[in-house]
Every structure is written in structure tokens, then in C-alpha cells.
Motif scaffolding. Sequence first.
Motif, PDB file in Angstrom:
ATOM      1  N   PRO A 108       0.944  -1.513  -0.097  1.00 50.49           N
ATOM      2  CA  PRO A 108      -0.100   0.056  -0.068  1.00 50.49           C
ATOM      3  C   PRO A 108       0.934   1.110   0.218  1.00 50.49           C
ATOM      4  CG  PRO A 108      -0.706  -1.449   1.527  1.00 50.49           C
ATOM      5  CD  PRO A 108       0.462  -1.897   1.134  1.00 50.49           C
ATOM      6  N   ARG A 109       0.317   2.413  -0.614  1.00 52.32           N
ATOM      7  CA  ARG A 109       1.077   3.640  -0.686  1.00 52.32           C
ATOM      8  C   ARG A 109       1.517   3.992   0.694  1.00 52.32           C
ATOM      9  NH1 ARG A 109       1.914   6.917  -4.969  1.00 52.32           N
ATOM     10  NH2 ARG A 109       3.342   8.612  -4.290  1.00 52.32           N
ATOM     11  N   TRP A 110       0.707   3.953   1.600  1.00 46.85           N
ATOM     12  CA  TRP A 110       1.133   4.446   3.126  1.00 46.85           C
ATOM     13  C   TRP A 110       2.206   3.745   3.666  1.00 46.85           C
ATOM     14  CZ3 TRP A 110       1.374   1.685   7.441  1.00 46.85           C
ATOM     15  CH2 TRP A 110       0.682   0.538   7.556  1.00 46.85           C
ATOM     16  N   ARG A 111       2.271   2.478   3.444  1.00 40.90           N
ATOM     17  CA  ARG A 111       3.396   1.771   3.802  1.00 40.90           C
ATOM     18  C   ARG A 111       4.664   1.966   3.186  1.00 40.90           C
ATOM     19  NH1 ARG A 111       4.962  -0.822   8.099  1.00 40.90           N
ATOM     20  NH2 ARG A 111       4.691  -2.877   8.423  1.00 40.90           N
ATOM     21  N   LYS A 112       4.605   2.094   1.680  1.00 46.65           N
ATOM     22  CA  LYS A 112       5.703   2.696   1.333  1.00 46.65           C
ATOM     23  C   LYS A 112       6.408   4.063   1.640  1.00 46.65           C
ATOM     24  CE  LYS A 112       5.146   0.190  -3.348  1.00 46.65           C
ATOM     25  NZ  LYS A 112       5.285   0.485  -4.716  1.00 46.65           N
ATOM     26  N   GLU A 113       5.349   4.763   1.803  1.00 50.29           N
ATOM     27  CA  GLU A 113       5.796   6.284   2.377  1.00 50.29           C
ATOM     28  C   GLU A 113       6.163   6.254   3.538  1.00 50.29           C
ATOM     29  OE1 GLU A 113       5.949   8.352   0.113  1.00 50.29           O
ATOM     30  OE2 GLU A 113       4.694   8.361  -1.505  1.00 50.29           O
ATOM     31  N   MET A 114       5.733   5.475   4.671  1.00 53.94           N
ATOM     32  CA  MET A 114       6.255   5.652   5.738  1.00 53.94           C
ATOM     33  C   MET A 114       7.702   4.776   5.954  1.00 53.94           C
ATOM     34  SD  MET A 114       4.170   6.945   7.915  1.00 53.94           S
ATOM     35  CE  MET A 114       5.457   6.577   9.563  1.00 53.94           C
TER      36      MET A 114
END
Length: 551
Positions: free
Chosen positions: A64-70
Motif C-alpha cells: 500500500p502507498r502509506w506503507r511505502k511512504e512510511m
Amino acid sequence: MPLGILEDYHLEHVPGTAPLEMIESAGIPEAGLADSLGLKYDPTGKIILVPQPSDDPNDPLNWPRWRKEMFIIATIWGTACVGAIGPLLVAAYVQLAQEWNVSLSKFASGTNGGLIVCLAGATVLTNVLAVKFGKRPIYLVTGVGLVLTVFWGSAAKSFGSFIASRALAGFCMAPMEGLVPASIADLWYVHERGLRTAMFNLAFMAGVSLGPLIAGQLIEHYSWRVCSYAMAGALVVNLLLTFFFMPETAFDRPEVVRIDVVNLETKALGKVHLEQVERSAGYPASKTSLETNNNIRGHVQASDRSSRFARKSFWNELDFWSGYNRPISFWKTLLGPLQIARSPIVLWTSIVFMTAITWIVILTIGASQIFVAPPYSFSVAAVGNTFLSPFLASIAGTLVAKPLIDGTVKFLAKRNHGIFEPEFRLPAMACYLLFTATGFFSAGQSLGSGMAWELPVILSLSFINFGVVLTVTVAITYTVDCHREQAAEAVSVMVLIKNMFAFGSTYYINDWIASSGVRNVFFALGGITAGMALSAIPVYVSALSHYYVEH
């Protein structure tokens, strides 16, 4: 001849070459071939994803995008902390050398020399362990080590104990310098890496610039030990971010049609020679085009789409070790950097990376010597404040990186009939000449003449940092594009060469400035920078990526 790059007539496939943009022309009957091959696109439907992700939701490319960004946020904090450790006390070098009763040259070389040489050696070792067992255990173990060693250094009672703590801290700094670019390659597609790599570089530059700035204020109003304890506290936060938001990114991706290793001799995706794709997919060349198309499509769909995978929970991803164990020899992997070091790409980018980062090391080491002395006579806090404008310039460089580097890549790939060449990263090297070289020449002239501090500090140092951020981004992304399968090894070689050169600079820079004067020193650095920037021209034209094949 693709956009000035010499055509290669010998290699069946040029490493890193891949279709990046599909041809938007209804007039080409074969334009739907990409869909028939099962290739995946970005949400716009215009950019083919390189590398191609699997259908497994645990594939880091599918996170998920949030996982990559975190993950990126965690690495930004950690990289900034690591960047700050080296130059943390530079604003007070003159005063601290007197406190420890050693010469300025000895203090500078002792404080940074052991740290840099241990960092260099650890870069190779941690790379081998990461390739073999994955990156997460390495990040976690060294994260704990950073906390312990900086607390140790904060409480050191002797110069020898302080130097020993710095050396071990250097060992633990290695993953945040050497493994993060490889992690970026694990998580992001080719057209997305420029910005994330620039963010990584900005984080490092922020640590180098903001670290001394904040440290100068703490040392001025409290003490260097309070400053060092504050650094240890920041590393505790880094350890927490690493534990919760940096799961394993190493992944055994099932074999699919890998368009970055498929021979594409034509200039448009719609005109791919089916026989060439056929050979890459393992089918005999005697089949007809129609049969080949059907077989390849079946190969892609059967590779990993025939099964479905359960997504790991957030808590399962927090395991210390994911179980990743690449079936390769540890000792063979240890020698891997020696093999990748033969690549002309890695040799050239290592020299570029070496000069760019070492110039920043030289500026930080020499800052106290230059600005504490007349005619400037700065205080410790004022010396630290000189790093503010370079930091702001680093931010500007990062903001420019995506439209300049990623944008140039997309523009040139489109002009090249949708085919991406790694050399499309290189035009941004012009910034090394226009900004960094110019910054050194202007800084040398203004500082050597005793001009008002605003010119060298606000303008010249900002120019230097702005150009360095973009240049380092080009060097790393170009290397990773050409050696995606050996990204960790390639970057470790770059970091090793950079650190060994930087280690040597800690022994001579203060004496060099004292004997030759800041003007001559900075003019010499400006000349070297200009030469390195201009070397990008023959590298682009000759296309070094055409002359090294990964094995």
C-alpha cells in the motif's frame, strides 16, 4: 543512434534499457502488444512499470502507498541522524581540540578518521549480510548499536575512549548510507526512484547541514556533552521508526516477462520483435509470431497469476527476520563488490559520488577553521549557523530533482520512441558544473579576499550544496538503473570508495587550508568538479551501460 547515444550492435540486450512509455498511436496495429504480453502499467495507463511486479500482495512493489511512504519517512529520519553524527561537533572543533589538548588536525582526523574508515569497511560487510539474509535484521542491529555508541561517546572521559566510540558508531552507520538506495529500488519503479533517491540525499545533507547548526546552539548555551546526548535521543527515535515502519524489502519475485532484461532492438514498444521476446522467455525461435504471442501471454499469466497469496499482517511484518535466505555463498557474495567494481559504470559513478560527498565533508571540517579566524571571528553558534543556507539549498535541490531528473527521463524516453536508456539520467550532471563548480570558485575568491560573509555563506555554499544534491541523485539512480539486480553491491562499492577518500581528506584538509589558503584550495576543488561534470559527456555518448553485462 538514440538521442546522441552511440548505437550498440554487439549486445543482445543493454542492461537497464527498457520501455518506459507506451506508444499512443492508434495507427500502429501492434500497439496492443503490451497488453497481450500481460505487462502492467501505472494508474495513468501510459507508463509501463519497470520492474514488473508480481501478483503477490507481499511483493514490496505492491505494498500500500502509506506503507511505502512510511518506510521512506523512517529512512529519511535515520539517514538524517547518520548524516549528523559525523559533523556534529565541527562548529566547536577549535575549542574542543584545546579542551582535549590535541592539535586541530589531530582532533579532526581522530574524530572523523576512525568513524569513516569503519563506515567504509562495514558498508561491504553489511551489504553481504543484507544480500544473504535480508535488510531488516541489519537495520535493527545497527540501529541498536548507534544508540549505544553515541551514549558511550557522550559520557567518554578520555580522548581515546571518545575516538573508540566514534569508530564503532561509524560501523553502525553503514546501512543507512549503503542499503537505503537498494531498498528504494526494492520499493519503487524506475520512473519513481529519482524523487525518492533525492529525498534520501536531502536527508543526508540535512543531517550534515542542520546537525552542526543545532549543535552549535546547544554547545554555545550548554555543552558538547548535552549536544551528544541529544543526538543519542534522536537515534532512539530512529530505532523505534525502524522497528515499526521498515519491514523486510528483499523479495524473491517469481519470474515474469522482465522488460528491463528483454532485448528491445526496435524504437517503439508496438514494434517489439516477437522473436527476441520469445528468446528471452525461453521459447524456440522457430515458432511463428502468433504462436509466440500466445505462448508468452500464457507464460506471463501462469508464472504467478495462477495462485493467490495472503497478505501478511502489520504485526507479522515486525518479525526481526522474515526468513529470507538467498541461496548464495556468503564468501562469494563477500567478493561480489570486487566483480561489480569492474563495471565502468560503477567506477565512474563512484568517482562522481566520491567527489560530491567529500566536498561536503571538507566544508564541514574546515568551517570552524575558516570562520573562527579573522576577519570573521565567528562564535561556535555563528559557525553552526553558516550551515543553514546550504541546508535550504539542499531542499531546493530535492524539489527540483523530480521535474529535472525524472522529468528528463520521461521526456527523452518519449523522444526515443518509448525506450528508456539509463544514460537519460546524465544530462542533469550539468548542475554539477553550473552550481557546485561555480560555488567553489566564488567561495574561494570571496573568502580569500575577506569579503562580507553573506556572499560565501548565503550564495556560494548554497550553490555547492544545490549541485551536490542533484549530482548524487544522478550517480545513484544511474547506477541502480544499470545494475538493478546488484544494486546493493554497486552502491556499497560507491560508498566504500567515497569513505576511503573522505577518510584521507580528514588528515590533510586543515593543514592544506592553513598552508595554501582557502582561495587556492577552493579553486582546486572547483576545477576538479568542473572536470567531473564534463566527463558525463563522453559517458553519455559512449553509453557505459552497453559495455557491462551482469552475470
